[in-house]
Structure formats: structure tokens, C-alpha cells
Design a protein around this motif. Sequence first.
Motif, PDB file in Angstrom:
ATOM      1  N   TYR A 170      -2.547   0.473  -4.447  1.00 39.77           N
ATOM      2  CA  TYR A 170      -2.332  -0.843  -3.866  1.00 39.77           C
ATOM      3  C   TYR A 170      -1.890  -1.791  -4.964  1.00 39.77           C
ATOM      4  CZ  TYR A 170      -3.091  -5.192  -1.357  1.00 39.77           C
ATOM      5  OH  TYR A 170      -2.902  -6.407  -0.753  1.00 39.77           O
ATOM      6  N   SER A 198       0.893  -5.779  12.478  1.00 45.35           N
ATOM      7  CA  SER A 198      -0.463  -6.010  12.922  1.00 45.35           C
ATOM      8  C   SER A 198      -1.091  -6.998  11.974  1.00 45.35           C
ATOM      9  CB  SER A 198      -1.245  -4.714  12.910  1.00 45.35           C
ATOM     10  OG  SER A 198      -1.165  -4.148  11.621  1.00 45.35           O
ATOM     11  N   THR A 199      -2.184  -7.553  12.418  1.00 43.86           N
ATOM     12  CA  THR A 199      -2.831  -8.530  11.553  1.00 43.86           C
ATOM     13  C   THR A 199      -4.299  -8.220  11.439  1.00 43.86           C
ATOM     14  OG1 THR A 199      -2.989  -9.877  13.519  1.00 43.86           O
ATOM     15  CG2 THR A 199      -1.296 -10.470  11.952  1.00 43.86           C
ATOM     16  N   SER A 200      -4.830  -8.450  10.292  1.00 43.02           N
ATOM     17  CA  SER A 200      -6.269  -8.311  10.116  1.00 43.02           C
ATOM     18  C   SER A 200      -6.645  -8.706   8.716  1.00 43.02           C
ATOM     19  CB  SER A 200      -6.720  -6.885  10.356  1.00 43.02           C
ATOM     20  OG  SER A 200      -6.685  -6.187   9.136  1.00 43.02           O
ATOM     21  N   LEU A 244       2.727   0.272   3.641  1.00 43.10           N
ATOM     22  CA  LEU A 244       2.275  -0.918   4.352  1.00 43.10           C
ATOM     23  C   LEU A 244       2.574  -2.147   3.493  1.00 43.10           C
ATOM     24  CD1 LEU A 244       0.699  -1.614   6.959  1.00 43.10           C
ATOM     25  CD2 LEU A 244      -1.346  -1.759   5.517  1.00 43.10           C
ATOM     26  N   VAL A 304       1.875  -6.056   2.990  1.00 49.28           N
ATOM     27  CA  VAL A 304       0.795  -6.994   3.330  1.00 49.28           C
ATOM     28  C   VAL A 304       1.228  -8.405   2.926  1.00 49.28           C
ATOM     29  CG1 VAL A 304      -1.650  -7.528   2.990  1.00 49.28           C
ATOM     30  CG2 VAL A 304      -0.874  -5.148   2.882  1.00 49.28           C
ATOM     31  N   VAL A 321       0.864  -1.172   0.000  1.00 45.48           N
ATOM     32  CA  VAL A 321       0.000   0.000   0.000  1.00 45.48           C
ATOM     33  C   VAL A 321       0.903   1.225   0.000  1.00 45.48           C
ATOM     34  CG1 VAL A 321      -1.876   1.207   1.183  1.00 45.48           C
ATOM     35  CG2 VAL A 321      -1.661  -1.282   1.420  1.00 45.48           C
ATOM     36  N   ASN A 346       0.349  -7.526   8.331  1.00 51.33           N
ATOM     37  CA  ASN A 346       0.839  -6.250   7.818  1.00 51.33           C
ATOM     38  C   ASN A 346       2.046  -5.760   8.605  1.00 51.33           C
ATOM     39  OD1 ASN A 346      -1.465  -6.501   6.325  1.00 51.33           O
ATOM     40  ND2 ASN A 346      -2.511  -4.730   7.210  1.00 51.33           N
ATOM     41  N   PHE A 402      -4.343 -11.469   6.575  1.00 48.15           N
ATOM     42  CA  PHE A 402      -3.015 -11.036   6.143  1.00 48.15           C
ATOM     43  C   PHE A 402      -2.223 -10.586   7.374  1.00 48.15           C
ATOM     44  CE2 PHE A 402      -5.607  -9.198   2.420  1.00 48.15           C
ATOM     45  CZ  PHE A 402      -5.593 -10.405   1.750  1.00 48.15           C
TER      46      PHE A 402
HETATM   47  C1  LIG Z   1      -3.720  -4.824   6.346  1.00 50.38           C
HETATM   48  O1  LIG Z   1      -3.759  -4.417   5.011  1.00 50.38           O
HETATM   49  C2  LIG Z   1      -4.959  -4.757   4.314  1.00 50.38           C
HETATM   50  C3  LIG Z   1      -4.797  -4.304   2.893  1.00 50.38           C
HETATM   51  O2  LIG Z   1      -4.664  -2.907   2.836  1.00 50.38           O
HETATM   52  C4  LIG Z   1      -6.159  -4.092   4.993  1.00 50.38           C
HETATM   53  O3  LIG Z   1      -7.334  -4.582   4.385  1.00 50.38           O
HETATM   54  C5  LIG Z   1      -6.158  -4.388   6.454  1.00 50.38           C
HETATM   55  O4  LIG Z   1      -7.159  -3.655   7.089  1.00 50.38           O
HETATM   56  C6  LIG Z   1      -4.812  -4.075   7.082  1.00 50.38           C
HETATM   57  N1  LIG Z   1      -4.832  -4.393   8.460  1.00 50.38           N
HETATM   58  C7  LIG Z   1      -4.381  -3.548   9.421  1.00 50.38           C
HETATM   59  C8  LIG Z   1      -4.485  -4.012  10.831  1.00 50.38           C
HETATM   60  O5  LIG Z   1      -3.902  -2.470   9.161  1.00 50.38           O
END
Ligand SMILES: *[C@@H]1O[C@H](CO)[C@@H](O)[C@H](O)[C@H]1NC(C)=O
Length: 364
Positions: free
Chosen positions: A37, A281-283, A91, A93, A32, A165, A163
Amino acid sequence: MTILQAISSLVLCLFALPSVAAHGYLAYLGIVDGQSYTNYTGNVPNADPSPSVIRQVSDISPVKGASNPDLNCGLNAQFAQKVASANPGDLLVFDWRGGDNTNWPHNTGPMLTYMTSCGSSDCTQYNSSSSKWFKIAEIGIVTNATSNGSPVWAQQSVMNGAFTNVTLPSTISPGNYLIRHEIIALHLATELGGAEFYPACSQVKVGGSQTGMAKDSEMVLLPGAYTDTDPGIYDPDVYSSNSYTFPGPPIATFVSASASSSGSSSSSSTSSATSPASTGSTSGSSSSSGVQSVCKLQRRTQSSAESVARRSLKHSSHLPLGIQESHQQKGLRLHSLWGDLVTTFSALRLGGLEIAKGGQSAMY
Ligand SMILES: *[C@@H]1O[C@H](CO)[C@@H](O)[C@H](O)[C@H]1NC(C)=O
Ligand SMILES: *[C@@H]1O[C@H](CO)[C@@H](O)[C@H](O)[C@H]1NC(C)=O
Ligand SMILES: *[C@@H]1O[C@H](CO)[C@@H](O)[C@H](O)[C@H]1NC(C)=O
Ligand SMILES: *[C@@H]1O[C@H](CO)[C@@H](O)[C@H](O)[C@H]1NC(C)=O
Ligand SMILES: [Cu+2]
């Protein structure tokens, strides 16, 4: 052949087969950069390579042994043909998958990110085997909001399909770099040499005009930075303790400095429930469609074993650790054995292809 003989030869056969779904690889790298992206596709291990920024490895299996030369960039890693563009503060990913492109199969252990300079040429022909690497991020046990504040490995969310990050340091100097993202799976780390290392190297060119660099004293060789007896690699208490000591060097100070100027904290190399790991971080969540029923069974089995473990982890805070330990280890060993059996069955079902790959008898 008696039934007993048939059963025992089936069992022998099961244990001689390579595991298919229980390992994995870095399938995609997203970057990102401001508003844009880009999702870079990696190569399936050992497949015919397509041009990529991610160095292809020869197998989804882990690197075993802290001094294994493949700790550098993964099993028999090859140069990649392309280079990703990035800028400080972008960022990254990381999208890890199991070998059959389902979810990443492991949930125990840290994730660490290193970088090294490829010098003045781009990284497409750069051999990093004697490079000096610096660490930019590490994440271990986190306090998970959705688990009511009980400690959980960040790797759990990767198993759940998310993912991982990592922020590229906002003050990093421009240049050609390899980014080495590493998952260490510790589900077998109660035995010496049991840890599974999954490093993956991506080739990037970082722009901008920042000046941040790691100090010489913060740079390490890989292999070289870890030993098999490091507390974060050989970890008899991995199922009973809420604290974890990361292997390798601390995060380079220029990274922590850029992180604190943007509001983040902590450069400690120990994480615990009360002071979760720093950068990273993860999400998010990725698709798990097309999953074979066998793999679903495996995942279901794992998650129920894990929720048992998580529950006992949660209740463990005021109990002597020894009581919890046997409890959890039994459950998790069972889960590990069961998972491998299921995996092996799925290998059998996939038929000749996997059997032909035999010879590598490693189950893990
Ligand atoms: C990690 O990156 C993805 C893609 O941009 C995004 O959807 C997600 O929210 C991000 N997670 C965090 C914790 O920033
Ligand atoms: C990259 O694209 C693939 C294929 O569309 C998708 O499955 C994956 O989730 C994407 N990964 C990232 C990190 O954006
Ligand atoms: C890098 O050098 C090492 C040591 O000489 C060698 O084993 C490895 O194959 C080389 N890597 C590549 C991608 O050429
Ligand atoms: C947090 O725990 C829940 C279950 O309690 C799990 O579904 C989720 O994936 C976990 N998240 C992370 C980041 O580990
Ligand atoms: Cu594995």
C-alpha cells in the motif's frame, strides 16, 4: 456609524469574502498493489509544491462552467514531478479533504473517474488539454445499508470522512496515464451554472501485459464532454429525485467486460435506488481531529439538515415528487446559506491571510 450600518457593512463584508472551508481538494492518493500500500501526498492548493504524483491546483474553489478549460485537471493545474506505479486491478483510494484539511464539505452529486494516455513519455510534462479521455467509473446515488436501504449519494460518505475507492480496470494496457478523479457537487445545481466541478489528475505508470483499451467512440475531450444543461449538471430535481443521469460518456466497454469477469455488474449511465452505480465504492474513515469548533458547527448543521432531507427522501417513494420538493429544497437552501455564513465567519476568524486573498468574491 449606527448599529444598522454596522450590521449591514458586516453582512456586505461577509458576502465579499472568499469561502475557505466549503471547498476542497484531493489531499492523498492511496494505491493498493497486491500486498503493498502506498499513500501519495498531494499538495495543498497554491502552497509551495513538493514532489508529488497529484497535479497541484491553484485554489480549493471549484471549476465553474462545463466549458471552462480548467475542467481538464482543476484550477490552473500544474505538472507534477513524480509518477505512481500501479498494476491492472489495483485499488485506487481517493482521499478528498476540505480546504482546512477537515472533511470534504459536500454531500450531493456524483463522483466520476476518467483516464487518458500520456503516450510514450511519462506524464510529468504531458499537457492533457486536448487529450481524449475514457471513463472507468462513476458512482451516484447508492442504497445505503446503514440507512436501512434508503437512497443516499455516495458523496455523503466522503463528507463523513471516508475514502472513495475505484478499481483500476483489470485488463488495462500498460503505459503512462493520467487518472482524473472528479467530484461534482450539485448542491447549487438547481440553478443553471450552479454545479461545482472538482477534477484532480494523478500521474501513473501502469505495468502488466493486458491489452484492454477504450474505443475511439468512447473517448471525449474535457472540457467538451459536458454541457451546462446536461441533466446531471443542471438538475432542478436534485433534492426530490432518487434517480440521476451521469454526464459524459458511458464507462468504456473494456472496463465493464473486466468488471463482469470478476463478478461486478452494470455499465448503465443512470443510477437509481434500485440499480446503484457500478464501479467504485466508498468506505473507511479518516481522521477529523483538530477540527475547529466553527467547522464542527457547520458540519453538525449540515448533517441535521441532511438527515431531514434523507428522511423525506426515504418517505418520498410513494408520494408525488412535487410535494417533497418544496419541503426539501427549503431545508437544503437554508442549510447551504447557513453553511456559507458559518464558513465565512471561520474565514473572518482566520484573519488577515484570507482577507488578503480577497478579490475572488465567489462564495461557492
Ligand atoms: C478502500 O480502501 C481502503 C484502503 O485499503 C480500505 O481501508 C477500505 O476498506 C476500502 N473500501 C472498500 C469498500 O473497499
Ligand atoms: C495518507 O496519509 C495521511 C497522513 O498520515 C493520512 O491522514 C491519510 O488518511 C492517508 N490517506 C490514504 C488514502 O491512505
Ligand atoms: C496546457 O496547455 C494549455 C493550452 O495551451 C495551457 O493553457 C496550460 O497552461 C497548459 N498546462 C500546463 C500545465 O502547462
Ligand atoms: C449511510 O447513511 C448513514 C446515515 O444514515 C451515514 O452515516 C453513512 O455515512 C452513509 N454511508 C454512505 C456510504 O453514504
Ligand atoms: Cu465547495
